[in-house]
Enzyme design. Sequence first.
Site, PDB file in Angstrom:
ATOM      1  N   HIS A  51       5.583  -2.973 -10.367  1.00 30.67           N
ATOM      2  CA  HIS A  51       4.535  -2.823  -9.338  1.00 30.67           C
ATOM      3  C   HIS A  51       5.050  -2.390  -7.975  1.00 30.67           C
ATOM      4  CE1 HIS A  51       6.006  -6.769  -8.114  1.00 30.67           C
ATOM      5  NE2 HIS A  51       5.384  -6.594  -6.972  1.00 30.67           N
TER       6      HIS A  51
HETATM    7  C1  UD1 Z   1       2.296  -7.775  -2.660  1.00 30.77           C
HETATM    8  C2  UD1 Z   1       3.594  -8.037  -1.893  1.00 30.77           C
HETATM    9  C3  UD1 Z   1       4.773  -7.920  -2.827  1.00 30.77           C
HETATM   10  C4  UD1 Z   1       4.599  -8.818  -4.037  1.00 30.77           C
HETATM   11  C5  UD1 Z   1       3.270  -8.514  -4.699  1.00 30.77           C
HETATM   12  C6  UD1 Z   1       3.038  -9.439  -5.856  1.00 30.77           C
HETATM   13  C7  UD1 Z   1       3.610  -7.343   0.469  1.00 30.77           C
HETATM   14  C8  UD1 Z   1       4.132  -6.339   1.413  1.00 30.77           C
HETATM   15  N1  UD1 Z   1       3.789  -7.058  -0.834  1.00 30.77           N
HETATM   16  O1  UD1 Z   1       2.356  -6.440  -3.127  1.00 30.77           O
HETATM   17  O2  UD1 Z   1       5.947  -8.318  -2.148  1.00 30.77           O
HETATM   18  O3  UD1 Z   1       5.654  -8.592  -4.942  1.00 30.77           O
HETATM   19  O4  UD1 Z   1       2.223  -8.679  -3.735  1.00 30.77           O
HETATM   20  O5  UD1 Z   1       1.854  -9.177  -6.510  1.00 30.77           O
HETATM   21  O6  UD1 Z   1       3.076  -8.327   0.889  1.00 30.77           O
HETATM   22  N2  UD1 Z   1      -5.216  -5.459  -5.302  1.00 30.77           N
HETATM   23  C9  UD1 Z   1      -6.225  -5.832  -6.148  1.00 30.77           C
HETATM   24  N3  UD1 Z   1      -6.504  -7.166  -6.247  1.00 30.77           N
HETATM   25  C10 UD1 Z   1      -5.836  -8.121  -5.573  1.00 30.77           C
HETATM   26  C11 UD1 Z   1      -4.807  -7.719  -4.703  1.00 30.77           C
HETATM   27  C12 UD1 Z   1      -4.497  -6.383  -4.592  1.00 30.77           C
HETATM   28  O7  UD1 Z   1      -6.853  -5.011  -6.796  1.00 30.77           O
HETATM   29  O8  UD1 Z   1      -6.140  -9.318  -5.715  1.00 30.77           O
HETATM   30  C13 UD1 Z   1      -4.878  -4.018  -5.195  1.00 30.77           C
HETATM   31  C14 UD1 Z   1      -5.435  -3.404  -3.928  1.00 30.77           C
HETATM   32  O9  UD1 Z   1      -5.917  -2.141  -4.196  1.00 30.77           O
HETATM   33  C15 UD1 Z   1      -4.223  -3.280  -3.029  1.00 30.77           C
HETATM   34  C16 UD1 Z   1      -3.084  -3.128  -4.020  1.00 30.77           C
HETATM   35  O10 UD1 Z   1      -3.469  -3.878  -5.173  1.00 30.77           O
HETATM   36  O11 UD1 Z   1      -4.324  -2.233  -2.143  1.00 30.77           O
HETATM   37  C17 UD1 Z   1      -1.787  -3.663  -3.481  1.00 30.77           C
HETATM   38  O12 UD1 Z   1      -1.951  -5.004  -2.975  1.00 30.77           O
HETATM   39  P1  UD1 Z   1      -1.060  -5.536  -1.723  1.00 30.77           P
HETATM   40  O13 UD1 Z   1      -1.314  -6.968  -1.490  1.00 30.77           O
HETATM   41  O14 UD1 Z   1      -1.191  -4.593  -0.580  1.00 30.77           O
HETATM   42  O15 UD1 Z   1       0.400  -5.328  -2.224  1.00 30.77           O
HETATM   43  P2  UD1 Z   1       1.052  -5.685  -3.625  1.00 30.77           P
HETATM   44  O16 UD1 Z   1       1.504  -4.417  -4.238  1.00 30.77           O
HETATM   45  O17 UD1 Z   1       0.198  -6.610  -4.422  1.00 30.77           O
END
Ligand code: UD1
Length: 356
Positions: free
Chosen positions: A205
């Site tokens: 991811h």
């Molecule tokens: C975040 C953390 C990363 C961790 C990961 C674990 C930061 C910078 N990154 O990355 O260190 O390893 O979480 O999962 O804090 N989304 C959903 N549902 C959710 C959450 C996110 O669909 O419940 C989608 C959204 O479109 C979002 C994307 O996933 O834009 C990324 O989510 P985000 O929290 O920005 O970063 P992660 O890649 O999850």
Amino acid sequence: MKILHVVGARPNFMKLAPCHRALAAVSGVEQLVVHTGQHYDDAMSDSFFRDLEIPRPDINLGVGSASHAAQTARIMERFEPAVLEHRPDWVLVYGDVNSTVAAALVCSKIAVRLAHVEAGLRSGDRSMPEEINRLVTDRLADLLLTPSRDADDNLRREGVDPGRIEFVGNVMVDTLLHGLQRARHQSMREQLGVQEHEYALVTIHRPSNVDEPARLTAVMGALGSVALEMPVVFPIHPRTRQRLMHRDLEALGDVRLLDPLPYHAMLDLVAGARVVITDSGGLQEETTALGIPCLTVRENTERPVTVTEGTNRLAPDPDELARLAISARPNGAARRPEGWDGKAAERIALSLAARG
Ligand code: UD1
């Protein structure tokens, strides 16, 4: 003593669970949990609270997804009034996600004492957003609770006052040892039709692997090669799912794609895998604690102890990744690094109680 925990993203919840439990056993401690809402899907958030029996958050800031700057700013704006209202003796932040650094910035500006759980880890790679979060949080924290001795060394090298550094061990391993028995009863292999130590388990991811289409296609191609040799089980993170194209899915071949799994179901699959292929931080630690081979699809790791003492190996090159995965086999008992003994959260609770 009033403790306010701040969590927001999936890897935080496994770290909160043992700390909350250990602090609940200390008399005179009042605890509040603030969830920033960085992760909000049931599979990424609520399922962990249920599975790990963490009390529901007292406050949810509901920030949701956004760019790094917007998400961090939103958390700061919404968190500040909560801290001012509750005036905790300590705020505990976990790991290296945006919620961690946002809460750290707020606390340091209003002089509320801040403890960082999982302090001192460094990949040396500032292109990783998490590395920036680690550096800033550790610079600001009053108490740096470290999971491994290399973290102490990193902090000392950066000039941190040794009186602020406390080696406590790894709270992820507390959760793993606490949940292993229950994980074994999840029957995940039966449900998926795979045999113990005969499948690869995959999670990918990181932006560095999934955000650039050519890189994602190369990594998926490697997983497709592994799938020709053994079943591949792949719970997909929402970020990865959004970026996978039709051609990537075709390259995967016979790979079992799943939604993100609850904690114990995932742990069951990790414990029974032949090899884990990942770019996650937590899985590098869990595989070392369980003695399962791990291939980390990255150029570097902030958890070097999993390579020097554990079962982890860096495998950024897709061709080499496929080759190493096919030759990997679990080879007996796990060797756990110092402090990975299931008692890290108890040491954190003692440390905070002694400081008052
Ligand atoms: C975040 C953390 C990363 C961790 C990961 C674990 C930061 C910078 N990154 O990355 O260190 O390893 O979480 O999962 O804090 N989304 C959903 N549902 C959710 C959450 C996110 O669909 O419940 C989608 C959204 O479109 C979002 C994307 O996933 O834009 C990324 O989510 P985000 O929290 O920005 O970063 P992660 O890649 O999850």
